[in-house]
Scaffold this motif. Structure first.
Motif, PDB file in Angstrom:
ATOM      1  N   THR A  45       2.463  -2.076  -9.016  1.00 59.64           N
ATOM      2  CA  THR A  45       1.831  -0.826  -8.599  1.00 59.64           C
ATOM      3  C   THR A  45       0.359  -1.026  -8.282  1.00 59.64           C
ATOM      4  O   THR A  45      -0.209  -0.314  -7.439  1.00 59.64           O
ATOM      5  CB  THR A  45       1.981   0.239  -9.704  1.00 59.64           C
ATOM      6  OG1 THR A  45       3.362   0.330 -10.081  1.00 59.64           O
ATOM      7  CG2 THR A  45       1.503   1.600  -9.235  1.00 59.64           C
ATOM      8  N   SER A  46      -0.273  -2.005  -8.927  1.00 58.90           N
ATOM      9  CA  SER A  46      -1.698  -2.260  -8.694  1.00 58.90           C
ATOM     10  C   SER A  46      -1.987  -2.556  -7.229  1.00 58.90           C
ATOM     11  O   SER A  46      -3.058  -2.220  -6.724  1.00 58.90           O
ATOM     12  CB  SER A  46      -2.175  -3.433  -9.557  1.00 58.90           C
ATOM     13  OG  SER A  46      -1.982  -3.176 -10.925  1.00 58.90           O
ATOM     14  N   ALA A  47      -1.042  -3.192  -6.539  1.00 56.17           N
ATOM     15  CA  ALA A  47      -1.260  -3.532  -5.136  1.00 56.17           C
ATOM     16  C   ALA A  47      -1.312  -2.296  -4.250  1.00 56.17           C
ATOM     17  O   ALA A  47      -1.856  -2.342  -3.152  1.00 56.17           O
ATOM     18  CB  ALA A  47      -0.163  -4.483  -4.654  1.00 56.17           C
ATOM     19  N   TYR A  48      -0.729  -1.199  -4.695  1.00 56.34           N
ATOM     20  CA  TYR A  48      -0.787   0.059  -3.950  1.00 56.34           C
ATOM     21  C   TYR A  48      -2.048   0.861  -4.261  1.00 56.34           C
ATOM     22  O   TYR A  48      -2.372   1.812  -3.555  1.00 56.34           O
ATOM     23  CB  TYR A  48       0.393   0.962  -4.331  1.00 56.34           C
ATOM     24  CG  TYR A  48       1.768   0.485  -3.995  1.00 56.34           C
ATOM     25  CD1 TYR A  48       2.023  -0.371  -2.931  1.00 56.34           C
ATOM     26  CD2 TYR A  48       2.857   0.923  -4.749  1.00 56.34           C
ATOM     27  CE1 TYR A  48       3.313  -0.783  -2.631  1.00 56.34           C
ATOM     28  CE2 TYR A  48       4.149   0.530  -4.452  1.00 56.34           C
ATOM     29  CZ  TYR A  48       4.378  -0.320  -3.394  1.00 56.34           C
ATOM     30  OH  TYR A  48       5.659  -0.708  -3.111  1.00 56.34           O
ATOM     31  N   SER A  49      -2.709   0.521  -5.333  1.00 58.32           N
ATOM     32  CA  SER A  49      -3.690   1.418  -5.952  1.00 58.32           C
ATOM     33  C   SER A  49      -5.083   1.284  -5.352  1.00 58.32           C
ATOM     34  O   SER A  49      -5.358   0.428  -4.520  1.00 58.32           O
ATOM     35  CB  SER A  49      -3.776   1.106  -7.447  1.00 58.32           C
ATOM     36  OG  SER A  49      -4.505  -0.097  -7.655  1.00 58.32           O
ATOM     37  N   GLY A  50      -5.980   2.132  -5.869  1.00 58.06           N
ATOM     38  CA  GLY A  50      -7.390   2.024  -5.521  1.00 58.06           C
ATOM     39  C   GLY A  50      -8.085   0.868  -6.202  1.00 58.06           C
ATOM     40  O   GLY A  50      -9.238   0.561  -5.873  1.00 58.06           O
ATOM     41  N   GLN A 172      -5.371  -4.240  -3.357  1.00 55.35           N
ATOM     42  CA  GLN A 172      -5.041  -5.454  -2.608  1.00 55.35           C
ATOM     43  C   GLN A 172      -6.074  -6.554  -2.871  1.00 55.35           C
ATOM     44  O   GLN A 172      -5.726  -7.722  -3.068  1.00 55.35           O
ATOM     45  CB  GLN A 172      -5.001  -5.135  -1.117  1.00 55.35           C
ATOM     46  CG  GLN A 172      -3.890  -4.189  -0.704  1.00 55.35           C
ATOM     47  CD  GLN A 172      -2.604  -4.921  -0.428  1.00 55.35           C
ATOM     48  OE1 GLN A 172      -2.520  -5.710   0.504  1.00 55.35           O
ATOM     49  NE2 GLN A 172      -1.613  -4.687  -1.259  1.00 55.35           N
ATOM     50  N   ALA A 173      -7.334  -6.177  -2.877  1.00 53.19           N
ATOM     51  CA  ALA A 173      -8.400  -7.152  -3.129  1.00 53.19           C
ATOM     52  C   ALA A 173      -8.341  -7.664  -4.559  1.00 53.19           C
ATOM     53  O   ALA A 173      -8.573  -8.855  -4.821  1.00 53.19           O
ATOM     54  CB  ALA A 173      -9.760  -6.527  -2.847  1.00 53.19           C
ATOM     55  N   LEU A 174      -8.042  -6.778  -5.508  1.00 50.20           N
ATOM     56  CA  LEU A 174      -7.974  -7.194  -6.914  1.00 50.20           C
ATOM     57  C   LEU A 174      -6.867  -8.220  -7.122  1.00 50.20           C
ATOM     58  O   LEU A 174      -7.090  -9.289  -7.709  1.00 50.20           O
ATOM     59  CB  LEU A 174      -7.740  -5.961  -7.796  1.00 50.20           C
ATOM     60  CG  LEU A 174      -7.719  -6.204  -9.301  1.00 50.20           C
ATOM     61  CD1 LEU A 174      -9.054  -6.737  -9.794  1.00 50.20           C
ATOM     62  CD2 LEU A 174      -7.336  -4.922 -10.041  1.00 50.20           C
ATOM     63  N   ASN A 356      -2.628   9.039   0.408  1.00 52.66           N
ATOM     64  CA  ASN A 356      -2.188   7.766  -0.171  1.00 52.66           C
ATOM     65  C   ASN A 356      -1.084   7.114   0.660  1.00 52.66           C
ATOM     66  O   ASN A 356      -1.259   6.026   1.159  1.00 52.66           O
ATOM     67  CB  ASN A 356      -1.774   7.925  -1.631  1.00 52.66           C
ATOM     68  CG  ASN A 356      -2.975   8.111  -2.528  1.00 52.66           C
ATOM     69  OD1 ASN A 356      -3.685   7.169  -2.820  1.00 52.66           O
ATOM     70  ND2 ASN A 356      -3.234   9.353  -2.922  1.00 52.66           N
ATOM     71  N   LEU A 357       0.057   7.768   0.775  1.00 52.92           N
ATOM     72  CA  LEU A 357       1.034   7.327   1.763  1.00 52.92           C
ATOM     73  C   LEU A 357       0.646   7.980   3.082  1.00 52.92           C
ATOM     74  O   LEU A 357       0.632   9.213   3.181  1.00 52.92           O
ATOM     75  CB  LEU A 357       2.444   7.758   1.355  1.00 52.92           C
ATOM     76  CG  LEU A 357       3.555   7.426   2.349  1.00 52.92           C
ATOM     77  CD1 LEU A 357       3.694   5.924   2.534  1.00 52.92           C
ATOM     78  CD2 LEU A 357       4.871   8.049   1.893  1.00 52.92           C
ATOM     79  N   PRO A 358       0.276   7.192   4.095  1.00 51.98           N
ATOM     80  CA  PRO A 358      -0.168   7.806   5.350  1.00 51.98           C
ATOM     81  C   PRO A 358       0.869   8.780   5.900  1.00 51.98           C
ATOM     82  O   PRO A 358       2.079   8.607   5.713  1.00 51.98           O
ATOM     83  CB  PRO A 358      -0.342   6.598   6.279  1.00 51.98           C
ATOM     84  CG  PRO A 358      -0.612   5.451   5.361  1.00 51.98           C
ATOM     85  CD  PRO A 358       0.214   5.714   4.141  1.00 51.98           C
ATOM     86  N   PRO A 487      -8.059  10.147 -18.896  1.00 47.10           N
ATOM     87  CA  PRO A 487      -9.484  10.456 -19.009  1.00 47.10           C
ATOM     88  C   PRO A 487     -10.297  10.265 -17.741  1.00 47.10           C
ATOM     89  O   PRO A 487     -11.287  10.962 -17.529  1.00 47.10           O
ATOM     90  CB  PRO A 487      -9.959   9.502 -20.107  1.00 47.10           C
ATOM     91  CG  PRO A 487      -8.725   9.201 -20.892  1.00 47.10           C
ATOM     92  CD  PRO A 487      -7.624   9.161 -19.880  1.00 47.10           C
ATOM     93  N   GLY A 488      -9.909   9.311 -16.892  1.00 46.09           N
ATOM     94  CA  GLY A 488     -10.685   9.076 -15.683  1.00 46.09           C
ATOM     95  C   GLY A 488     -10.021   8.053 -14.795  1.00 46.09           C
ATOM     96  O   GLY A 488      -9.170   7.270 -15.243  1.00 46.09           O
ATOM     97  N   GLY A 489     -10.377   8.064 -13.515  1.00 48.06           N
ATOM     98  CA  GLY A 489      -9.831   7.100 -12.581  1.00 48.06           C
ATOM     99  C   GLY A 489     -10.088   5.679 -13.042  1.00 48.06           C
ATOM    100  O   GLY A 489     -11.182   5.342 -13.470  1.00 48.06           O
ATOM    101  N   GLY A 490      -9.065   4.828 -12.970  1.00 49.28           N
ATOM    102  CA  GLY A 490      -9.203   3.449 -13.419  1.00 49.28           C
ATOM    103  C   GLY A 490      -8.741   3.219 -14.838  1.00 49.28           C
ATOM    104  O   GLY A 490      -8.772   2.085 -15.322  1.00 49.28           O
ATOM    105  N   ASN A 491      -8.272   4.282 -15.531  1.00 52.91           N
ATOM    106  CA  ASN A 491      -7.737   4.085 -16.880  1.00 52.91           C
ATOM    107  C   ASN A 491      -6.457   3.258 -16.906  1.00 52.91           C
ATOM    108  O   ASN A 491      -6.341   2.360 -17.739  1.00 52.91           O
ATOM    109  CB  ASN A 491      -7.493   5.439 -17.552  1.00 52.91           C
ATOM    110  CG  ASN A 491      -8.588   5.830 -18.516  1.00 52.91           C
ATOM    111  OD1 ASN A 491      -8.372   5.944 -19.715  1.00 52.91           O
ATOM    112  ND2 ASN A 491      -9.780   6.014 -17.975  1.00 52.91           N
TER     113      ASN A 491
END
Length: 511
Positions: A45-50, A172-174, A356-358, A487-491
């Motif tokens: 899922t990380s590859a889809y994420s921000g 993707q970069a991560l 998110n999904l175009p 709690p916040g984005g990136g949790n």
């Protein structure tokens, strides 16, 4: 004694941000590592994420002038999460994030930037309007070479057929940076299509795993231990039903391989589980193929229920909005789908900045009955099956609020996140320009958050609270450290990385 086909020190199951962090850390600490991914692409899922990480007081934030304190961050986190999860596990997350960034930044292959993203409970004391959020710096896709083909594509490429971008951003970069780093480590092996079947337990200790591979069934011994970071079970309808996870598979945004196989294997050897009815929820834009996709960034429009009435602050942080939707459905106050009503200021396109999904072609939504239009509000009410007088009154009241720039009904725009996508302005736009439109919405999720219960070192516990030696968990395979809150984005990514890192360091110390 078992007969092993292969041996290593650390076996990592799953290849999202957590799995990659665990494999990288273990290999960097000198252990022999096999990273096993069940599907044909790395990234989860990380590859889809921000690709965001919520790590208070880390060096990236500090260099940008951040004046946050760990005391403030802890106070905020405690107020949001409460006692739903153990304090020492919460502290392990809060204290380790900045240490992990220090560790990664020692490697020139990892670069991060500040990406201001408000905390999700803006009125809780010590919330930060600028957030505690960083993300990876973009990466030239050409740097991956042959590895590019093994990286799970972003949603636009995978589900909409968009061309692969030259530069990799966000998740993707991560994942790309971790792939590059691991490919240079002679003691790390990356394996695709390695699906976990079961764990091997000798006495009290987990000593290895049985995996289904392209070469057949293989038994892999892990001398130091196994890190399970294989995502959630959002794509297993039976597990969702058994544990009462709201929504369904059609609204799940994780990769299709997220079926909870590793979680089932853990439960089979006595691993305790928690938060199994929980997920990271969101309003979901209904798609022509019958799915519902995670959506945020509403800069206009209003949600209306089956009675033609507003029922929510449309700009709430997505998990809070999802939980409000679930509560109303359970109480019988809301039926799905509900509708986003808006006017023609964007030529009929929904006022959504981050679908998110175009978007698919507009005609596909219209053909599926998911986007409906009419020259008048009365006609639109008929088209979506709500009372015309109620919808007219709802829109009139909303327009009055928009003119005044305040929303006394649902307080839209009061919190910083509400204004994230409108340049700080209150996101109230009049619905006045015909024709009028409505888009169907349901419930989506970014993955389940129930999993194996662990201690503060990421060691999996049994039903009596005892450590199962040799077995660790992180990410959505672990019962979420944030409990029933977001709690916040990136949790999700941040905690996955932290506990995989702690697992690898624990094994390295033991060895």
């Amino acid at each position: 004694m078992p007969v092993w086909d292969e041996e290593c020190d650390v076996l990592v199951v799953g290849s999202g941000a957590g799995g990659m962090t665990g494999a990288y850390t273990a290999a960097r600490e000198g252990l022999r590592v096999i990273l096993a991914e069940a599907t044909d692409r790395f990234g989860g899922t990380s590859a889809y994420s921000g690709g965001g990480m919520w790590f208070p007081c880390n060096a990236v934030l500090r260099r940008a002038g951040d004046d946050d304190t760990m005391e403030d961050a802890r106070d905020y986190y405690r107020a949001v999460v409460g006692d739903r999860t153990p304090r020492d596990v919460q502290d392990a997350y809060l204290e380790t994030g900045r240490k992990l960034i220090d560790y990664l930044e020692q490697d020139p292959g990892f670069e991060f930037i500040v990406y201001p993203w408000p905390d999700y409970y803006g009125r809780v004391p010590k919330a930060r309007e600028s957030g505690r959020h960083i993300m990876p710096m973009s990466l030239d896709g050409a740097a991956l070479g042959d590895l590019r083909g093994s990286l799970r594509a972003a949603l636009g490429e995978e589900r909409r057929g968009q061309p692969a971008p030259e530069m990799l951003d966000a998740g993707q970069a991560l994942i790309g940076r971790f792939l590059l780093a691991l490919s240079k480590m002679p003691n790390a092996a990356l394996r695709l299509r390695h699906e976990l079947v079961e764990f091997v337990r000798e006495g009290d200790r987990v000593t290895g795993a049985v995996m289904e591979t392209p070469e057949g069934v293989r038994r892999i011994r892990a001398h130091a231990g196994i890190v399970v970071a294989a995502g959630g079970f959002e794509h297993d309808a039976e597990l969702r039903a058994r544990f009462g996870v709201a929504g369904d598979v059609a609204g799940a945004m994780g990769p299709p391989g997220n079926k909870g196989l590793a979680l089932k294997a853990g439960m089979a050897i006595g691993a305790d589980v928690d938060l199994m009815d929980q997920a990271w929820w969101s309003p979901g834009l209904m798609q022509p193929d019958g799915t519902a996709s995670f959506t945020l960034g509403f800069d206009g429009g209003i949600f209306v229920d089956q009675d033609g009435r507003r029922f929510i602050n449309e700009s709430l942080p997505y998990d809070r909005a999802g939980r409000e939707i679930i509560a109303r459905v359970k109480e019988g106050r809301l039926t799905l789908p509900f509708w986003l009503v808006y006017d023609d200021r964007d030529g009929g396109m929904p006022p959504i900045q981050f679908p998110n999904l175009p978007f698919a072609p507009a005609e596909d939504y219209r053909a599926a009955g998911l986007w409906r239009s009419a020259p008048t509000l009365s006609g639109l009410a008929d088209a979506i099956g709500v009372p015309a007088d109620a919808l007219a009154a709802t829109v009139e009241r909303h327009n009055c609020h928009a003119e005044r720039g305040e929303d006394p009904d649902f307080e839209r725009g009061v919190e910083a996140f509400d204004r994230m996508f409108t340049g700080g302005a209150v996101p109230l736009a009049p619905i006045a320009r015909p024709p009028f439109h409505a888009a169907a919405f349901g419930l989506s999720d970014l993955g389940t958050k129930g999993g194996m219960r662990t201690d503060a070192r990421a060691r999996v516990l049994d039903g009596e609270g005892r450590v199962i030696p040799g077995l660790y968990a992180a990410g959505n395979s672990m019962a979420a450290v944030s409990g029933e809150a977001y709690p916040g984005g990136g949790n999700p990514i941040g905690s996955s990385m932290v506990f995989a890192y702690l697992a690898a360091r624990d094994m390295a110390a033991e060895r």
